[in-house]
Scaffold this active site. Structure first.
Site, PDB file in Angstrom:
ATOM      1  N   ASP A 178       0.880  -1.167   0.000  1.00 25.55           N
ATOM      2  CA  ASP A 178       0.000   0.000   0.000  1.00 25.55           C
ATOM      3  C   ASP A 178       0.917   1.217   0.000  1.00 25.55           C
ATOM      4  O   ASP A 178       1.390   1.641   1.058  1.00 25.55           O
ATOM      5  CB  ASP A 178      -0.905  -0.017   1.236  1.00 25.55           C
ATOM      6  CG  ASP A 178      -1.800   1.206   1.304  1.00 25.55           C
ATOM      7  OD1 ASP A 178      -2.223   1.710   0.243  1.00 25.55           O
ATOM      8  OD2 ASP A 178      -2.074   1.679   2.425  1.00 25.55           O
ATOM      9  N   GLU A 184      -1.398  -1.562  -4.609  1.00 25.20           N
ATOM     10  CA  GLU A 184      -2.641  -0.803  -4.764  1.00 25.20           C
ATOM     11  C   GLU A 184      -2.392   0.380  -5.686  1.00 25.20           C
ATOM     12  O   GLU A 184      -1.375   1.067  -5.562  1.00 25.20           O
ATOM     13  CB  GLU A 184      -3.138  -0.312  -3.407  1.00 25.20           C
ATOM     14  CG  GLU A 184      -4.501   0.355  -3.489  1.00 25.20           C
ATOM     15  CD  GLU A 184      -5.078   0.638  -2.124  1.00 25.20           C
ATOM     16  OE1 GLU A 184      -5.654  -0.295  -1.524  1.00 25.20           O
ATOM     17  OE2 GLU A 184      -4.940   1.774  -1.664  1.00 25.20           O
ATOM     18  N   ASP A 208      -2.027   1.163   7.469  1.00 22.52           N
ATOM     19  CA  ASP A 208      -1.260   0.939   6.241  1.00 22.52           C
ATOM     20  C   ASP A 208      -0.911  -0.543   6.072  1.00 22.52           C
ATOM     21  O   ASP A 208      -1.003  -1.091   4.977  1.00 22.52           O
ATOM     22  CB  ASP A 208       0.017   1.787   6.249  1.00 22.52           C
ATOM     23  CG  ASP A 208      -0.284   3.266   6.353  1.00 22.52           C
ATOM     24  OD1 ASP A 208      -0.873   3.810   5.406  1.00 22.52           O
ATOM     25  OD2 ASP A 208       0.061   3.872   7.377  1.00 22.52           O
TER      26      ASP A 208
END
Length: 171
Positions: free
Chosen positions: A11, A71, A143
């Site tokens: 991420d 992502e 996160d």
């Protein structure tokens, strides 16, 4: 049954890049590890990107994933922030590629829909579902939980990606 696949989910963020590793064996998922790679906000952009590069490289060396999922960047209204996030995302994509790993990319809404069932789920809902799907996971940050969600999304969608790639080769 297919052999187990170790998946690293990332991420990306300039301040914190979350990472999470799961093992996918058929329909079974197992938690391996998670955490964050952080950059020092007092340093220049180049130094911060170097810190992310080195940190992600250490994660790959330590946890030896077979595949990586990242992502995709959510573009916000602030162009400067979006550019910096894009640069951090570039690091998250290029480091595994330099290590010879396949890198898949997933939209944030698809990740949330896959994990929570709703494309616009909030971070608390994602964290709750991570605890349900990976009970042994100890996520210390949103996160890291988001990175595990990216890895789970990849585990769920990788079969279709493989099938599509095989169809392209045979066509």
């Amino acid at each position: 049954m297919a052999p187990p696949i170790r998946i690293l989910g990332l991420d990306p963020g300039l301040r914190k890049t979350g990472w999470g590793v799961v093992v996918s064996e058929g329909s079974k998922l197992s938690f391996v590890a998670c955490g964050c790679v952080e950059s020092d906000g007092t340093l220049s952009l180049g130094e911060r990107l170097r810190q992310l590069h080195e940190g992600i490289s250490r994660v790959i060396a330590t946890w030896t994933p077979d595949e990586v999922a990242v992502e995709e960047t959510f573009v916000n209204r602030d162009p400067q922030s979006a550019l910096k996030l894009g640069q951090a995302r570039g690091i998250a994509v290029v480091v595994p590629a330099l290590a010879g790993l396949d890198v898949a990319e997933y939209a944030a809404n698809l990740v949330k829909k896959t994990v929570v069932g709703v494309g616009h789920a909030d971070k608390k809902q994602v964290q709750m579902m991570i605890r349900v799907l990976l009970p042994k996971a100890e996520t210390k940050s949103a996160d890291a939980a988001d990175a595990l969600a990216v890895a789970i999304c990849h585990a769920q969608h990788r079969g279709m990606r493989t099938l599509v790639a095989q169809m392209r080769v045979s066509a």
